[in-house]
Write a protein that holds these residues in place. Structure first.
Motif, short mmCIF file in Angstrom:
data_model
loop_
_atom_site.label_atom_id
_atom_site.label_comp_id
_atom_site.label_asym_id
_atom_site.label_seq_id
_atom_site.Cartn_x
_atom_site.Cartn_y
_atom_site.Cartn_z
N SER A 23 0.83 -1.20 0.00
CA SER A 23 0.00 0.00 0.00
C SER A 23 0.87 1.25 0.00
N THR A 24 2.07 1.12 0.52
CA THR A 24 2.93 2.28 0.76
C THR A 24 4.23 2.24 -0.02
N ALA A 25 4.75 1.02 -0.25
CA ALA A 25 6.03 0.88 -0.95
C ALA A 25 5.99 -0.32 -1.89
N SER A 26 6.79 -0.24 -2.97
CA SER A 26 6.91 -1.35 -3.93
C SER A 26 8.30 -1.95 -3.74
N LYS A 27 8.33 -3.27 -3.53
CA LYS A 27 9.60 -3.94 -3.26
C LYS A 27 9.82 -5.05 -4.26
N CYS A 28 11.07 -5.24 -4.69
CA CYS A 28 11.36 -6.24 -5.71
C CYS A 28 12.68 -6.93 -5.42
N LEU B 238 2.95 6.08 12.16
CA LEU B 238 4.29 6.64 12.34
C LEU B 238 4.58 7.73 11.32
N GLU B 239 4.06 7.54 10.11
CA GLU B 239 4.26 8.57 9.06
C GLU B 239 3.55 9.87 9.44
N VAL B 240 2.33 9.75 9.96
CA VAL B 240 1.56 10.93 10.38
C VAL B 240 2.31 11.67 11.49
N GLN C 99 14.55 -7.29 6.07
CA GLN C 99 13.49 -6.38 6.55
C GLN C 99 12.30 -6.27 5.60
N GLN C 100 12.23 -5.08 4.97
CA GLN C 100 11.08 -4.71 4.13
C GLN C 100 10.97 -5.60 2.88
N LEU C 101 12.05 -6.33 2.54
CA LEU C 101 12.07 -7.13 1.31
C LEU C 101 11.59 -8.56 1.52
P1 ADP Z 1 3.47 -1.93 2.60
O1 ADP Z 1 3.90 -3.34 2.21
O2 ADP Z 1 2.14 -1.85 3.25
O3 ADP Z 1 3.63 -0.96 1.48
P2 ADP Z 1 6.04 -1.70 3.99
O4 ADP Z 1 6.30 -3.02 4.63
O5 ADP Z 1 6.80 -1.40 2.76
O6 ADP Z 1 4.48 -1.49 3.75
O7 ADP Z 1 6.30 -0.58 5.12
C1 ADP Z 1 6.01 0.77 4.94
C2 ADP Z 1 6.25 1.48 6.26
O8 ADP Z 1 7.60 1.32 6.63
C3 ADP Z 1 6.04 2.97 6.23
O9 ADP Z 1 4.70 3.30 6.56
C4 ADP Z 1 6.99 3.48 7.32
O10 ADP Z 1 6.35 3.57 8.58
C5 ADP Z 1 8.05 2.39 7.41
N1 ADP Z 1 9.37 2.79 6.88
C6 ADP Z 1 9.74 2.88 5.59
N2 ADP Z 1 11.03 3.26 5.48
C7 ADP Z 1 11.50 3.41 6.73
C8 ADP Z 1 12.77 3.79 7.29
N3 ADP Z 1 13.80 4.12 6.53
N4 ADP Z 1 12.87 3.84 8.64
C9 ADP Z 1 11.82 3.51 9.42
N5 ADP Z 1 10.62 3.15 8.97
C10 ADP Z 1 10.45 3.10 7.64
#
Ligand code: ADP
Length: 260
Positions: free
Chosen positions: A13-18, A136-138, A243-245
């Protein structure tokens, strides 16, 4: 035998990961674009990931999409749920994982993983922004901080300012009112991070805490939230190296399993 490349793309919803994997194991390319489904984020993540790996579309044996926008990515050969992608990803990288906590931009998921890597049970919050990355973004915006700075301020905190509102909109007003009282910013940031952790901890407790506990998703990059979750749950949490990936990685692993 020729190398096999598979791509996993997680359209959040917020980021695109590949991620691009070589022979189902080695990450040879990756990209994170802070723009989710419905934007140019997915195509940018796809192109950047190919460029990062030095590959072309023809070199890929399979593209697997996952995430909130998984059905809207035309290049995908296969679509899998986020829960499958996350369970596959964490098990492939950390076979001992029994619990995975993933906090993204719009939801928080807690998954119980079996010894064989099967998803045994899960619980999620996708109804309320509190307890997600959006909260956290807000708050970062109100504090005029970058999202990546929340962990640094938290690390400097000597005190703790409790955020009593459970609703994001009211919590935002509460933070604005605290700011007008010139409170200590690191203590306020710790209160904000803890508020997300408390909400997530209640999901984990409902599912049952089984160690070892791992964490993925964008919010895992905020060590303030991770440490607060450890305090709330009384267990050690290991943040996934990717992490996010993790979702994109899991989708690429899944794709490799399908073509073997
Ligand atoms: P989604 O899969 O729903 O798009 P993500 O797993 O990619 O979500 O996470 C997005 C969230 O990660 C953001 O709302 C933000 O709170 C957090 N985030 C992104 N980058 C960073 C960062 N560099 N440091 C800390 N938190 C981060």
């Amino acid at each position: 035998m020729a190398d096999v490349f598979t791509m996993g793309i997680d359209l959040g919803s917020t980021a695109s990961k590949c991620v691009i994997l070589k022979n189902g194991k080695e990450v040879v390319g990756s990209a994170i674009i802070p723009a989710g489904t419905g934007t140019t984020g997915p195509v940018r993540a796809y192109e950047e990931c190919l460029a990062d790996a030095g590959l072309k579309r023809e070199d890929l044996s399979m593209i697997v999409s996952t995430g909130y926008g998984r059905n809207s990515f035309e290049q995908a050969d296969l679509v899998i749920s986020e829960l499958s992608a996350h369970a596959t990803g964490v098990h492939a990288m950390y076979p001992d994982a029994r619990t995975l906590i993933d906090i993204g931009g719009q939801d928080a998921k807690v998954m119980s993983i079996s010894e064989k890597g099967r998803l045994d049970n899960f619980i999620m919050n996708d109804k309320c922004a509190a307890g997600t990355g959006r909260f956290l973004e807000v708050m970062a915006k109100v504090l005029e901080l970058d999202i990546s700075e929340l962990k640094d301020y938290d690390a400097k905190a000597e005190g703790f300012i409790n955020i009593s509102s459970t609703c994001t909109v009211f919590a935002e007003s509460e933070v604005i009112s605290q700011l007008s009282n010139n409170v200590d910013i690191p203590s306020l940031v710790r209160g904000i991070n803890t508020s997300v952790a408390v909400r997530t901890a209640s999901l984990v407790k409902r599912l049952g805490v089984k160690s070892p506990v791992y964490m993925s998703g964008g919010v895992a990059r905020n060590t303030g939230v991770v440490r607060a979750l450890e305090r709330e749950l009384g267990v050690e949490i290991t943040v996934s190296e990717i992490q996010q990936l993790n979702g994109a990685f899991g989708a690429a692993v899944y794709g490799y399993g399908r073509i073997k």
